[in-house]
Scaffold this motif. Structure first.
Motif, PDB file in Angstrom:
ATOM      1  N   PRO A   5     -68.048  13.054  -5.052  1.00  0.00           N
ATOM      2  CA  PRO A   5     -68.001  11.713  -4.478  1.00  0.00           C
ATOM      3  C   PRO A   5     -69.090  10.796  -5.009  1.00  0.00           C
ATOM      4  CG  PRO A   5     -68.684  13.314  -2.828  1.00  0.00           C
ATOM      5  CD  PRO A   5     -68.304  14.066  -4.062  1.00  0.00           C
ATOM      6  N   THR A   6     -70.224  11.328  -5.438  1.00  0.00           N
ATOM      7  CA  THR A   6     -71.270  10.454  -5.962  1.00  0.00           C
ATOM      8  C   THR A   6     -70.910   9.930  -7.339  1.00  0.00           C
ATOM      9  OG1 THR A   6     -72.491  12.319  -6.876  1.00  0.00           O
ATOM     10  CG2 THR A   6     -73.089  11.613  -4.649  1.00  0.00           C
ATOM     11  N   GLY A   7     -69.962  10.564  -8.031  1.00  0.00           N
ATOM     12  CA  GLY A   7     -69.533  10.097  -9.342  1.00  0.00           C
ATOM     13  C   GLY A   7     -68.772   8.796  -9.288  1.00  0.00           C
ATOM     14  N   ASP A   8     -68.281   8.423  -8.122  1.00  0.00           N
ATOM     15  CA  ASP A   8     -67.530   7.183  -7.962  1.00  0.00           C
ATOM     16  C   ASP A   8     -68.381   6.061  -7.386  1.00  0.00           C
ATOM     17  OD1 ASP A   8     -65.188   8.274  -8.958  1.00  0.00           O
ATOM     18  OD2 ASP A   8     -64.589   9.031  -6.998  1.00  0.00           O
ATOM     19  N   MET A   9     -69.682   6.268  -7.336  1.00  0.00           N
ATOM     20  CA  MET A   9     -70.576   5.264  -6.769  1.00  0.00           C
ATOM     21  C   MET A   9     -71.192   4.429  -7.887  1.00  0.00           C
ATOM     22  SD  MET A   9     -70.488   5.782  -3.504  1.00  0.00           S
ATOM     23  CE  MET A   9     -71.923   4.916  -2.941  1.00  0.00           C
ATOM     24  N   PRO A  10     -71.368   3.133  -7.663  1.00  0.00           N
ATOM     25  CA  PRO A  10     -72.068   2.321  -8.654  1.00  0.00           C
ATOM     26  C   PRO A  10     -73.553   2.676  -8.676  1.00  0.00           C
ATOM     27  CG  PRO A  10     -71.469   1.009  -6.733  1.00  0.00           C
ATOM     28  CD  PRO A  10     -70.898   2.376  -6.529  1.00  0.00           C
ATOM     29  N   SER A  11     -74.223   2.356  -9.764  1.00  0.00           N
ATOM     30  CA  SER A  11     -75.652   2.609  -9.916  1.00  0.00           C
ATOM     31  C   SER A  11     -76.382   1.290 -10.184  1.00  0.00           C
ATOM     32  CB  SER A  11     -75.915   3.568 -11.080  1.00  0.00           C
ATOM     33  OG  SER A  11     -75.356   4.823 -10.813  1.00  0.00           O
ATOM     34  N   PRO A  35     -68.352   2.645 -11.687  1.00  0.00           N
ATOM     35  CA  PRO A  35     -67.892   3.986 -12.071  1.00  0.00           C
ATOM     36  C   PRO A  35     -67.074   4.029 -13.365  1.00  0.00           C
ATOM     37  CG  PRO A  35     -67.573   3.678  -9.726  1.00  0.00           C
ATOM     38  CD  PRO A  35     -67.994   2.338 -10.295  1.00  0.00           C
ATOM     39  N   ASP A  36     -66.410   2.940 -13.733  1.00  0.00           N
ATOM     40  CA  ASP A  36     -65.627   2.940 -14.980  1.00  0.00           C
ATOM     41  C   ASP A  36     -66.494   2.697 -16.213  1.00  0.00           C
ATOM     42  OD1 ASP A  36     -66.202   0.220 -14.904  1.00  0.00           O
ATOM     43  OD2 ASP A  36     -64.107  -0.420 -14.982  1.00  0.00           O
ATOM     44  N   GLY A  37     -67.816   2.537 -16.013  1.00  0.00           N
ATOM     45  CA  GLY A  37     -68.728   2.329 -17.128  1.00  0.00           C
ATOM     46  C   GLY A  37     -69.119   0.882 -17.334  1.00  0.00           C
ATOM     47  N   SER A  38     -68.300  -0.059 -16.853  1.00  0.00           N
ATOM     48  CA  SER A  38     -68.642  -1.467 -17.009  1.00  0.00           C
ATOM     49  C   SER A  38     -69.848  -1.813 -16.136  1.00  0.00           C
ATOM     50  CB  SER A  38     -67.450  -2.359 -16.664  1.00  0.00           C
ATOM     51  OG  SER A  38     -67.091  -2.190 -15.310  1.00  0.00           O
ATOM     52  N   ALA A  39     -70.482  -2.919 -16.452  1.00  0.00           N
ATOM     53  CA  ALA A  39     -71.682  -3.307 -15.714  1.00  0.00           C
ATOM     54  C   ALA A  39     -71.785  -4.817 -15.653  1.00  0.00           C
ATOM     55  CB  ALA A  39     -72.921  -2.725 -16.384  1.00  0.00           C
ATOM     56  N   ASN A  57     -70.905  -1.991 -20.602  1.00  0.00           N
ATOM     57  CA  ASN A  57     -71.871  -1.016 -20.099  1.00  0.00           C
ATOM     58  C   ASN A  57     -73.220  -1.705 -19.868  1.00  0.00           C
ATOM     59  OD1 ASN A  57     -73.309  -1.057 -22.629  1.00  0.00           O
ATOM     60  ND2 ASN A  57     -71.733   0.316 -23.437  1.00  0.00           N
ATOM     61  N   ALA A  58     -74.145  -0.989 -19.247  1.00  0.00           N
ATOM     62  CA  ALA A  58     -75.444  -1.564 -18.905  1.00  0.00           C
ATOM     63  C   ALA A  58     -76.250  -1.928 -20.146  1.00  0.00           C
ATOM     64  CB  ALA A  58     -76.234  -0.603 -18.020  1.00  0.00           C
ATOM     65  N   ASP A  74     -79.747   6.921  -9.954  1.00  0.00           N
ATOM     66  CA  ASP A  74     -79.529   7.804 -11.096  1.00  0.00           C
ATOM     67  C   ASP A  74     -78.647   7.108 -12.118  1.00  0.00           C
ATOM     68  OD1 ASP A  74     -81.003   9.843  -9.955  1.00  0.00           O
ATOM     69  OD2 ASP A  74     -79.240  10.802  -9.054  1.00  0.00           O
ATOM     70  N   GLU A  75     -78.974   7.293 -13.399  1.00  0.00           N
ATOM     71  CA  GLU A  75     -78.142   6.729 -14.452  1.00  0.00           C
ATOM     72  C   GLU A  75     -76.756   7.356 -14.349  1.00  0.00           C
ATOM     73  OE1 GLU A  75     -78.104   6.182 -19.283  1.00  0.00           O
ATOM     74  OE2 GLU A  75     -79.834   7.075 -18.314  1.00  0.00           O
ATOM     75  N   PRO A  76     -75.701   6.543 -14.362  1.00  0.00           N
ATOM     76  CA  PRO A  76     -74.359   7.109 -14.211  1.00  0.00           C
ATOM     77  C   PRO A  76     -73.956   7.932 -15.425  1.00  0.00           C
ATOM     78  CG  PRO A  76     -74.224   4.779 -14.718  1.00  0.00           C
ATOM     79  CD  PRO A  76     -75.680   5.101 -14.542  1.00  0.00           C
ATOM     80  N   SER A  77     -73.129   8.937 -15.183  1.00  0.00           N
ATOM     81  CA  SER A  77     -72.589   9.697 -16.301  1.00  0.00           C
ATOM     82  C   SER A  77     -71.433   8.897 -16.888  1.00  0.00           C
ATOM     83  CB  SER A  77     -72.129  11.081 -15.857  1.00  0.00           C
ATOM     84  OG  SER A  77     -71.518  11.036 -14.622  1.00  0.00           O
ATOM     85  N   PRO A  78     -71.145   9.121 -18.155  1.00  0.00           N
ATOM     86  CA  PRO A  78     -70.046   8.368 -18.775  1.00  0.00           C
ATOM     87  C   PRO A  78     -68.739   8.616 -18.032  1.00  0.00           C
ATOM     88  CG  PRO A  78     -71.208   9.724 -20.395  1.00  0.00           C
ATOM     89  CD  PRO A  78     -71.753  10.068 -19.040  1.00  0.00           C
ATOM     90  N   PRO A  79     -67.887   7.604 -17.993  1.00  0.00           N
ATOM     91  CA  PRO A  79     -66.600   7.789 -17.301  1.00  0.00           C
ATOM     92  C   PRO A  79     -65.740   8.831 -18.010  1.00  0.00           C
ATOM     93  CG  PRO A  79     -66.648   5.677 -18.447  1.00  0.00           C
ATOM     94  CD  PRO A  79     -68.017   6.277 -18.583  1.00  0.00           C
ATOM     95  N   SER A  80     -64.927   9.499 -17.239  1.00  0.00           N
ATOM     96  CA  SER A  80     -63.998  10.486 -17.801  1.00  0.00           C
ATOM     97  C   SER A  80     -62.931   9.759 -18.601  1.00  0.00           C
ATOM     98  CB  SER A  80     -63.326  11.273 -16.694  1.00  0.00           C
ATOM     99  OG  SER A  80     -64.288  11.916 -15.905  1.00  0.00           O
ATOM    100  N   PRO A  81     -62.468  10.371 -19.702  1.00  0.00           N
ATOM    101  CA  PRO A  81     -61.380   9.726 -20.444  1.00  0.00           C
ATOM    102  C   PRO A  81     -60.125   9.703 -19.580  1.00  0.00           C
ATOM    103  CG  PRO A  81     -61.863  11.914 -21.333  1.00  0.00           C
ATOM    104  CD  PRO A  81     -62.880  11.632 -20.267  1.00  0.00           C
ATOM    105  N   PRO A  82     -59.279   8.706 -19.797  1.00  0.00           N
ATOM    106  CA  PRO A  82     -58.041   8.654 -19.003  1.00  0.00           C
ATOM    107  C   PRO A  82     -57.163   9.860 -19.281  1.00  0.00           C
ATOM    108  CG  PRO A  82     -58.069   6.941 -20.701  1.00  0.00           C
ATOM    109  CD  PRO A  82     -59.385   7.655 -20.760  1.00  0.00           C
ATOM    110  N   HIS A  83     -56.459  10.301 -18.272  1.00  0.00           N
ATOM    111  CA  HIS A  83     -55.562  11.439 -18.424  1.00  0.00           C
ATOM    112  C   HIS A  83     -54.275  10.988 -19.127  1.00  0.00           C
ATOM    113  CE1 HIS A  83     -58.166  13.781 -15.959  1.00  0.00           C
ATOM    114  NE2 HIS A  83     -57.988  13.027 -14.899  1.00  0.00           N
ATOM    115  N   SER A  84     -53.876  11.761 -20.087  1.00  0.00           N
ATOM    116  CA  SER A  84     -52.622  11.435 -20.763  1.00  0.00           C
ATOM    117  C   SER A  84     -51.496  12.220 -20.109  1.00  0.00           C
ATOM    118  CB  SER A  84     -52.724  11.756 -22.257  1.00  0.00           C
ATOM    119  OG  SER A  84     -53.059  13.101 -22.437  1.00  0.00           O
ATOM    120  N   PRO A  85     -50.324  11.674 -20.107  1.00  0.00           N
ATOM    121  CA  PRO A  85     -49.201  12.392 -19.503  1.00  0.00           C
ATOM    122  C   PRO A  85     -48.908  13.682 -20.256  1.00  0.00           C
ATOM    123  CG  PRO A  85     -48.473  10.314 -20.481  1.00  0.00           C
ATOM    124  CD  PRO A  85     -49.945  10.405 -20.658  1.00  0.00           C
ATOM    125  N   PRO A  86     -48.384  14.701 -19.562  1.00  0.00           N
ATOM    126  CA  PRO A  86     -48.082  15.988 -20.234  1.00  0.00           C
ATOM    127  C   PRO A  86     -47.000  15.877 -21.266  1.00  0.00           C
ATOM    128  CG  PRO A  86     -47.516  16.080 -17.894  1.00  0.00           C
ATOM    129  CD  PRO A  86     -48.054  14.716 -18.193  1.00  0.00           C
TER     130      PRO A  86
END
Length: 86
Positions: A5-11, A35-39, A57-58, A74-86
Motif C-alpha cells: 500500500p505504501t507503493g501507491d502513495m505520493p512522495s 505513484p505513476d512517476g510523474s511529479a 519525474n521529479a 522516501d524516494e519513490p521506486s520507479p513505477p511498474s511497467p504496464p501489464h500487457s495482455p496475455p
C-alpha cells in the motif's frame, strides 16, 4: 494497484537551489512525486504569481528550476511497467 500500500502513495520533496558556493542551499519550491512517476512542484517565489511545474519525474521538475531534489518522504521506486495482455 501494488500489493504494497505504501507503493501507491505520493512522495514529497523540496527543490534546493544554490545561489553561490559559499551560501547554503535555498528552498525554491515544494513538490509531489505521484505513484505513476510523474511529479509536480509549486514555486511560491516565482514573482507576483505562483509557478506550478508538471513533468514526467521529479528530476525533470528540478532541471526546469535549476535545482536539486531533496526528498522529504522516501524516494519513490520507479513505477511498474504496464501489464500487457496475455
Amino acid at each position: 494497484m501494488s500489493s504494497d500500500p505504501t507503493g501507491d502513495m505520493p512522495s514529497r520533496f523540496a527543490l534546493l537551489a544554490y545561489t553561490d558556493d559559499d551560501s547554503p542551499p535555498q528552498i525554491v519550491g515544494w513538490g509531489l512525486a505521484l505513484p505513476d512517476g510523474s511529479a509536480f512542484a509549486v514555486n511560491p517565489h516565482g514573482g507576483p504569481r505562483t509557478l506550478v511545474t508538471l513533468c514526467g519525474n521529479a528530476d525533470g521538475v528540478a532541471r526546469l528550476h535549476n535545482a536539486d531534489v531533496a526528498w522529504i518522504d522516501d524516494e519513490p521506486s520507479p513505477p511498474s511497467p504496464p501489464h500487457s495482455p496475455p
